[in-house]
Write an enzyme that holds these catalytic residues in place. Sequence first.
Site, short mmCIF file in Angstrom:
data_model
loop_
_atom_site.label_atom_id
_atom_site.label_comp_id
_atom_site.label_asym_id
_atom_site.label_seq_id
_atom_site.Cartn_x
_atom_site.Cartn_y
_atom_site.Cartn_z
N ILE A 10 0.82 -1.23 0.00
CA ILE A 10 0.00 0.00 0.00
C ILE A 10 0.84 1.27 0.00
O ILE A 10 0.37 2.34 -0.38
CB ILE A 10 -1.00 -0.01 1.19
CG1 ILE A 10 -2.08 1.05 0.97
CG2 ILE A 10 -0.28 0.17 2.53
CD1 ILE A 10 -3.34 0.83 1.73
N GLY A 12 3.35 1.83 -1.90
CA GLY A 12 3.93 2.05 -3.23
C GLY A 12 3.02 2.87 -4.14
O GLY A 12 1.90 3.24 -3.76
N GLN A 13 3.52 3.12 -5.35
CA GLN A 13 2.74 3.89 -6.34
C GLN A 13 1.34 3.30 -6.56
O GLN A 13 0.33 3.98 -6.44
CB GLN A 13 3.48 3.91 -7.68
CG GLN A 13 2.63 4.40 -8.85
CD GLN A 13 3.28 4.19 -10.21
OE1 GLN A 13 3.88 5.11 -10.72
NE2 GLN A 13 3.17 3.00 -10.80
N LEU A 55 4.76 -10.63 3.92
CA LEU A 55 4.63 -11.68 2.89
C LEU A 55 5.62 -12.83 3.12
O LEU A 55 5.48 -13.90 2.53
CB LEU A 55 4.83 -11.10 1.48
CG LEU A 55 3.68 -10.23 0.96
CD1 LEU A 55 4.08 -9.51 -0.32
CD2 LEU A 55 2.42 -11.08 0.71
N LEU A 76 -0.20 -6.43 -4.14
CA LEU A 76 0.70 -5.57 -4.91
C LEU A 76 2.11 -5.57 -4.32
O LEU A 76 3.03 -5.00 -4.90
CB LEU A 76 0.17 -4.13 -4.92
CG LEU A 76 -1.32 -3.93 -5.20
CD1 LEU A 76 -1.64 -2.45 -5.27
CD2 LEU A 76 -1.73 -4.61 -6.51
N ALA A 78 5.78 -6.52 -3.50
CA ALA A 78 6.81 -7.29 -4.22
C ALA A 78 8.12 -6.53 -4.17
O ALA A 78 8.13 -5.34 -3.90
CB ALA A 78 6.41 -7.47 -5.69
N SER A 80 10.11 -5.06 -6.65
CA SER A 80 9.61 -4.79 -8.00
C SER A 80 10.63 -4.15 -8.93
O SER A 80 10.35 -3.97 -10.12
CB SER A 80 8.36 -3.91 -7.93
OG SER A 80 8.71 -2.68 -7.35
N SER A 124 2.91 -9.47 -14.16
CA SER A 124 3.69 -8.44 -14.86
C SER A 124 4.03 -8.85 -16.28
O SER A 124 4.29 -10.02 -16.57
CB SER A 124 5.00 -8.24 -14.09
OG SER A 124 5.95 -7.58 -14.90
N GLU A 126 6.74 -8.42 -17.51
CA GLU A 126 8.10 -8.97 -17.46
C GLU A 126 8.10 -10.49 -17.66
O GLU A 126 9.11 -11.07 -18.01
CB GLU A 126 8.76 -8.64 -16.12
CG GLU A 126 9.40 -7.28 -16.05
CD GLU A 126 10.62 -7.14 -16.94
OE1 GLU A 126 11.58 -7.89 -16.76
OE2 GLU A 126 10.60 -6.27 -17.82
N TYR A 148 13.25 -11.64 -11.17
CA TYR A 148 11.95 -11.01 -10.89
C TYR A 148 10.87 -11.59 -11.80
O TYR A 148 9.79 -11.98 -11.33
CB TYR A 148 12.07 -9.48 -11.12
CG TYR A 148 10.73 -8.78 -11.14
CD1 TYR A 148 10.10 -8.41 -9.97
CD2 TYR A 148 10.10 -8.47 -12.36
CE1 TYR A 148 8.86 -7.76 -10.00
CE2 TYR A 148 8.88 -7.83 -12.40
CZ TYR A 148 8.27 -7.48 -11.21
OH TYR A 148 7.04 -6.85 -11.25
N ARG A 183 5.84 7.45 -9.11
CA ARG A 183 6.72 6.33 -9.43
C ARG A 183 8.03 6.44 -8.65
O ARG A 183 8.56 7.55 -8.47
CB ARG A 183 7.00 6.40 -10.94
CG ARG A 183 7.77 5.25 -11.54
CD ARG A 183 7.10 3.95 -11.33
NE ARG A 183 7.25 3.06 -12.46
CZ ARG A 183 7.29 1.72 -12.34
NH1 ARG A 183 7.19 1.16 -11.15
NH2 ARG A 183 7.38 0.96 -13.41
N1 GDD Z 1 15.60 1.66 -14.31
C1 GDD Z 1 16.33 2.02 -15.37
N2 GDD Z 1 17.35 2.89 -15.21
N3 GDD Z 1 16.02 1.48 -16.57
C2 GDD Z 1 16.76 1.89 -17.64
C3 GDD Z 1 17.80 2.79 -17.54
C4 GDD Z 1 18.14 3.31 -16.26
O1 GDD Z 1 19.06 4.11 -16.09
N4 GDD Z 1 18.32 2.99 -18.78
C5 GDD Z 1 17.62 2.22 -19.61
N5 GDD Z 1 16.67 1.55 -18.93
C6 GDD Z 1 15.75 0.57 -19.51
C7 GDD Z 1 15.79 -0.80 -18.82
O2 GDD Z 1 16.92 -1.55 -19.28
C8 GDD Z 1 14.45 -1.36 -19.24
O3 GDD Z 1 14.56 -1.96 -20.52
C9 GDD Z 1 13.55 -0.13 -19.36
O4 GDD Z 1 14.41 1.00 -19.31
C10 GDD Z 1 12.49 -0.01 -18.27
O5 GDD Z 1 13.11 -0.16 -17.01
P1 GDD Z 1 12.31 0.11 -15.63
O6 GDD Z 1 11.67 1.44 -15.66
O7 GDD Z 1 13.28 -0.15 -14.52
O8 GDD Z 1 11.11 -0.94 -15.64
P2 GDD Z 1 11.03 -2.49 -16.05
O9 GDD Z 1 10.43 -2.58 -17.43
O10 GDD Z 1 12.31 -3.18 -15.82
O11 GDD Z 1 10.00 -3.06 -14.98
C11 GDD Z 1 8.85 -2.32 -14.57
O12 GDD Z 1 7.72 -2.74 -15.29
C12 GDD Z 1 7.30 -4.07 -15.07
C13 GDD Z 1 6.08 -4.33 -15.94
O13 GDD Z 1 6.51 -4.72 -17.21
C14 GDD Z 1 8.69 -2.56 -13.07
O14 GDD Z 1 7.68 -1.71 -12.57
C15 GDD Z 1 8.28 -3.98 -12.79
O15 GDD Z 1 8.03 -4.14 -11.39
C16 GDD Z 1 7.02 -4.28 -13.59
O16 GDD Z 1 6.57 -5.58 -13.35
#
Ligand code: GDD
Length: 330
Positions: A10, A12-13, A55, A76, A78, A80, A124, A126, A148, A183
Amino acid sequence: MARRALITGITGQDGSYLAEHLLAEGYEVWGLVRGQSNPRVARLPKDIHLVRGDLLDQGSLISAVERVRPDEVYNLGAISFVPMSWEQAELTAEVTGMGVLRMLEAIRVCSSRGGEIRFYQASSSEMFGQVRETPQTEVTPFHPRSPYGVAKAYGHFLTQNYRESYGMYAVSGILFNHESPRRGAEFVTRKVSLGVARIKLGLATELRLGNLEARRDWGFAGDYVRAMHLMLQVGKPEDYVIGTGRTQSVRELVEAAFTAADLDWERHVIADQSLHRPAEVDLLCADPKKARTQLGWEPTVPFEELVAMMVESDLRLLSEGGDPQDSSWP
Ligand code: GDD
């Protein structure tokens, strides 16, 4: 009597948007918290009830569900942040994966004494990882690319299995990336909006990022929590993909964010190989047709608007001396 919802994660975003949405719908909202020492817990609005639980601790979940007697549970909670899952793979499996098992067990045990408890699992995109088809639907096979993603796939299949084994109303929302001014600062959209705001205000000159070519389907978190709630209101428990159906690269995200602040991204962004992941998810794009037709759900905030909203919010936050690490609750 008001319907009761219990939410893990709760602070989190998504927890914050979901709690606000359920309060507006007339629910009595309970948050599962590990303790009071987390400053984010102290900042939760007074009309949210708190119950202790973790959890990682089966007994605590049974006690929490017994005490609250919720009509609906939203899981929700995790670990994450994907990169952290390589550093703490076992903890990720315990919280993000086994945590689902423990919550399902708590619900199974408590509901055997009467009263249905509906369960929502935060699955997700992912899990699709190295995608087998584009766009991804509810039946696209999984190929997770991080500890993850693997833990989320376990939670997803287990939710399906408890539905099939015990006839529980247990569903998963396969949510694609969803963002907002709340976020966490480590995720790429917020890292970029904060970076842009710092550069615009003269607090920084550069922004270091990893893979600029990765593509994601980015939507607004406030829209996605409506989908979670809708999934528990329909006659039949089923899983749904939630996303916009559009995909953008990190490079396009960067361009949009710098443009929103009237800046030239190429003068400030440094691509840093050390920020690349051991295995990347290159492309995610949702096909949200099932949610549209069966739940009547639609995303309302287009990508460019979302990015501009986040940049504007961070410009305001930093100008007022706010703490970017602590913005999941307004
Ligand atoms: N965090 C981050 N930081 N990501 C970067 C960066 C950086 O400096 N530069 C590039 N990226 C790229 C990552 O390699 C990835 O491909 C993309 O940006 C998104 O990264 P995130 O915003 O960290 O999110 P995520 O896609 O790995 O995961 C998020 O979304 C999922 C749903 O698909 C998270 O919220 C997960 O918990 C969620 O399940």
